[in-house]
Design a protein around this motif. Sequence first.
Motif, PDB file in Angstrom:
ATOM      1  N   UNK A 112       5.680   7.040  -6.018  1.00  0.00           N
ATOM      2  CA  UNK A 112       5.710   5.803  -6.809  1.00  0.00           C
ATOM      3  C   UNK A 112       5.923   6.034  -8.298  1.00  0.00           C
ATOM      4  N   UNK A 113       5.602   7.217  -8.799  1.00  0.00           N
ATOM      5  CA  UNK A 113       5.841   7.496 -10.217  1.00  0.00           C
ATOM      6  C   UNK A 113       7.314   7.746 -10.515  1.00  0.00           C
ATOM      7  N   UNK A 114       8.107   7.985  -9.462  1.00  0.00           N
ATOM      8  CA  UNK A 114       9.534   8.298  -9.617  1.00  0.00           C
ATOM      9  C   UNK A 114       9.728   9.385 -10.676  1.00  0.00           C
ATOM     10  N   UNK A 138       9.400  -3.324  -5.053  1.00  0.00           N
ATOM     11  CA  UNK A 138       8.612  -2.113  -5.280  1.00  0.00           C
ATOM     12  C   UNK A 138       8.849  -1.558  -6.686  1.00  0.00           C
ATOM     13  N   UNK A 139      10.109  -1.561  -7.125  1.00  0.00           N
ATOM     14  CA  UNK A 139      10.423  -1.040  -8.459  1.00  0.00           C
ATOM     15  C   UNK A 139       9.740  -1.848  -9.552  1.00  0.00           C
ATOM     16  N   UNK A 140       9.713  -3.162  -9.409  1.00  0.00           N
ATOM     17  CA  UNK A 140       9.037  -4.000 -10.396  1.00  0.00           C
ATOM     18  C   UNK A 140       7.535  -3.731 -10.407  1.00  0.00           C
ATOM     19  N   UNK A 141       6.964  -3.467  -9.234  1.00  0.00           N
ATOM     20  CA  UNK A 141       5.533  -3.151  -9.168  1.00  0.00           C
ATOM     21  C   UNK A 141       5.242  -1.821  -9.860  1.00  0.00           C
ATOM     22  N   UNK A 142       6.130  -0.841  -9.638  1.00  0.00           N
ATOM     23  CA  UNK A 142       5.983   0.458 -10.313  1.00  0.00           C
ATOM     24  C   UNK A 142       6.108   0.285 -11.823  1.00  0.00           C
ATOM     25  N   UNK A 145       2.928  -1.407 -13.285  1.00  0.00           N
ATOM     26  CA  UNK A 145       1.643  -0.729 -13.240  1.00  0.00           C
ATOM     27  C   UNK A 145       1.645   0.738 -13.605  1.00  0.00           C
ATOM     28  N   UNK A 146       2.787   1.428 -13.453  1.00  0.00           N
ATOM     29  CA  UNK A 146       2.787   2.878 -13.634  1.00  0.00           C
ATOM     30  C   UNK A 146       3.824   3.377 -14.631  1.00  0.00           C
ATOM     31  N   UNK A 147       4.994   2.744 -14.678  1.00  0.00           N
ATOM     32  CA  UNK A 147       6.109   3.281 -15.448  1.00  0.00           C
ATOM     33  C   UNK A 147       6.733   2.201 -16.334  1.00  0.00           C
ATOM     34  N   UNK A 388       2.049   0.221   4.014  1.00  0.00           N
ATOM     35  CA  UNK A 388       2.025   1.569   3.418  1.00  0.00           C
ATOM     36  C   UNK A 388       1.859   1.499   1.909  1.00  0.00           C
ATOM     37  N   UNK A 389       2.464   0.488   1.279  1.00  0.00           N
ATOM     38  CA  UNK A 389       2.334   0.332  -0.171  1.00  0.00           C
ATOM     39  C   UNK A 389       0.909  -0.057  -0.562  1.00  0.00           C
ATOM     40  N   UNK A 390       0.222  -0.737   0.366  1.00  0.00           N
ATOM     41  CA  UNK A 390      -1.166  -1.108   0.121  1.00  0.00           C
ATOM     42  C   UNK A 390      -1.355  -2.420  -0.596  1.00  0.00           C
ATOM     43  N   UNK A 391      -0.289  -3.209  -0.695  1.00  0.00           N
ATOM     44  CA  UNK A 391      -0.410  -4.488  -1.404  1.00  0.00           C
ATOM     45  C   UNK A 391       0.669  -5.447  -0.917  1.00  0.00           C
ATOM     46  N   UNK A 392       0.256  -6.723  -0.767  1.00  0.00           N
ATOM     47  CA  UNK A 392       1.219  -7.777  -0.459  1.00  0.00           C
ATOM     48  C   UNK A 392       1.639  -8.520  -1.719  1.00  0.00           C
ATOM     49  N   UNK A 393       1.011  -8.193  -2.824  1.00  0.00           N
ATOM     50  CA  UNK A 393       1.239  -8.954  -4.063  1.00  0.00           C
ATOM     51  C   UNK A 393       2.478  -8.444  -4.792  1.00  0.00           C
ATOM     52  N   UNK A 394       3.600  -8.440  -4.092  1.00  0.00           N
ATOM     53  CA  UNK A 394       4.859  -8.013  -4.693  1.00  0.00           C
ATOM     54  C   UNK A 394       5.700  -9.234  -5.037  1.00  0.00           C
ATOM     55  N   UNK A 395       6.550  -9.073  -6.023  1.00  0.00           N
ATOM     56  CA  UNK A 395       7.423 -10.163  -6.459  1.00  0.00           C
ATOM     57  C   UNK A 395       8.774 -10.029  -5.756  1.00  0.00           C
TER      58      UNK A 395
END
Length: 849
Positions: A112-114, A138-142, A145-147, A388-395
Amino acid sequence: MEFPIAALLPRIADSLAAHPRLVLEAPPGAGKTTQVPLALLECGWLAGRRIVMLEPRRVAARAAAGFMARQLGEEVGETVGYRIRFERRTSARTRIEVVTEGILTRMLQDDPLLDGVGALLFDEFHERHLAGDLGLALALDVQAGLREDLRIVVMSATLDGERLAQWLDAPRLASAGRGFPVDIAHFPARREETLEHQARRAVEHALHEHPGDVLVFLPGRREIDRLGALLRSPESGQDAPTEGKAAPPGPRDRDRTTPANGAVELLALHGDLPVEQQSRVLQPAPDGRRRVVLATNVAESSVTLPGVRVVVDTGLAREPRHDPGSGFSRLDVVAIAQSSADQRAGRAGRVAEGHAYRLWPQSQRLEPQRRPEIAQLDLAALALELAAWGSDALRFPDPPPPGALAAARDLLRRLDALGEDGRITAAGRRMLALGTHPRLAAMLLAALHDGRGALACDLVAVLEARDPLRSRSDALAARWQALAAFRAGRVPADAGRGALAAIDAAARQWRRRLRLEAAPPGEAPGHLLGDLLAHAFPDRIARQHPADPRRYQLANGRMARLFDDSALYGEPWLVASDLRFEAKDALLLRAAPADEAALRIGFPAHFRETDETRWDPARRALVAERVSRFDGIVLEVRAGGRVDPRQAASALTAAVRELGLQALPWSESLAQWRERVRCLREWMPELDLPDLSDTALLARLHDWLGPAFEGLTRLDALDPAALSAALRGSVDWSLRERIDALAPERIAVPSGMQRRIAYAHDADPVLAVKLQELFGLADTPRIAGGRVPLTLHLLSPAGRPLQVTRDLRGFWERTWPEVRREMKGRYPKHPWPEDPWSAAPTHRARPRG
């Protein structure tokens, strides 16, 4: 070569330096796919990291990487490389990596950190593939929150850029394209003419009338093969154009224009072609010959075909649609959207003025934009990725439909990919790593566990491929046996060599991916395929009906039937890989026999015995039984002991659901109360009264009626008072008071008596009353807060209707004198005053004397 987008490249780089997201609109031919990644390589914010560009199609991914590498004077795999399913050309030097959609999802899930990636480019986003939507979410979530330093660019030729930019909170840039005028005409079909014959005439007309190469858009490989055979046939070139613009080609023209004689090169372009053949299509003809390219919609975007001046468009494409019968997303032939039609036509104007011939009527209207796949595909793979991602709160640009997502999670729990809590299991993570549909992944894992991996690879390849058989056999084993024969150097008469070769190649790729050294078996026992298939389709395991050998009960509780000439007739157990759902029984399109002993070993938890209580309609009583089942399949039923009181209420409720509400002991008072509620719900919707229709009551039968059956073991033991308490109790006490006030059971009339109002939800409320009781009353009584007038049935002293009206005042003024004259002599003991307004109301006859 200068591309139209070149002038915009500095602004793109500057925008990404100031903002981490960007929406880029550029029409086909602008150069966005190959020029934007190269222009971003030296940006300071990239800091030497890699650029990953998502391409929806393998053909486009290879082509884009190859074009960029040639611009740099390098081979693919150096600065520019690509990764697609089963194929990778990258190195430690690679800075631009072109990947297909599933590859990007795996990259994000694995890291997820790419690490080492500075920018993600989503090319041709307008195609709205499910994997592309997931990758962006997924990219927007990363990024959130991370990048925060990760750059995301969404690129397309035909998307609603303004809406997308607002949703992404991103700047929006637009580039001019490179294009010349394209003359668009609709090429009419002849009576009872097939699409391929119409396309052949259009191609021959185009070759005769216009210079340059011809690009033909067809739905898929099957149509490409059929049209190719027609164009190569000796008869090709004999049909005259139908538009009246030109005479039929003469002999010399036919030599110049007909593909059959080799003067024109005929090529195919689709995703199943070997890389060498794809590359040949994307390069100009070395001998300068004109070309006719028969392509699927892979040629619609991201791929440039040099020399094309004419487009022939069938207006059709094979696109994925969820097929509940097979459990997979099946490619169906559908009409393209208007945006795709415009993009296809634009391919004719890339190098000079061009022409586009559309093979559908000009009166036919197309949908403006392509529907996103997330709204029409099976979501099992998406649900597993989210777990697997652990969240449904994706856009998501368009959120997944809740019903389809819930059904997908039910399937994943059956496959043991999700636990009862909805979390991904260890088996689910292994399925995800295989990169195929969860059904097939579950089968592969089961086969690897017991040493049948090579055969499972064959089965996956067969299920994922187009049918290699021309016959309508419903035996899945016939497909595998044809594959085994092909490997032995024989091709069955009803099988296609090309289809079998593609299946063999796919199976080989799966064995390589799973690191299986064993060769595929040359033969398989009768039930082995079905035993494997059961791990992919546990809900489609089926047992022969004891009374009808052509019918089968499925593990999911439904029934299915065989073809009349089925090759599977007589098999006690089957596993269906493909069904066609119909109103009564589903039709088994493809299945394999299974062995009950193997099922008991592989699915021990699904075999169970329970004591059950059910309603017997013949005896109109509850019966206790000992039932053996495999999921929804009843294997054996034996008589049980006494009826279990704990199960009786549920069984009696089920009996009412089967027999209908009329089986309950309705009193007249309760039936009228229910009608009062239904009427008031229609008259005064602001009260938000519950729905007491048959459909609504049956839907929530367990909630309102179940408690009334507690302790009962017979349906006739429920008395009217208990039923009344159950139904009235389902409505809140404060609402019950409002019901009595606004829709009263009775109403006081001037005679001092209380008279009943008759209610019906599909008719006006009726008050039947002797007209002498209404003397002195000027206006029609109303209920529901004055909104609804009563329909008055004015009765004679004998109780017979004399008048039906909702206008009492009008009755007294206009009709009463006539009624009085007629009735006075017939009923002399009752009052018939000249002035009903001042007469005393009464419900009695006049006293004697």
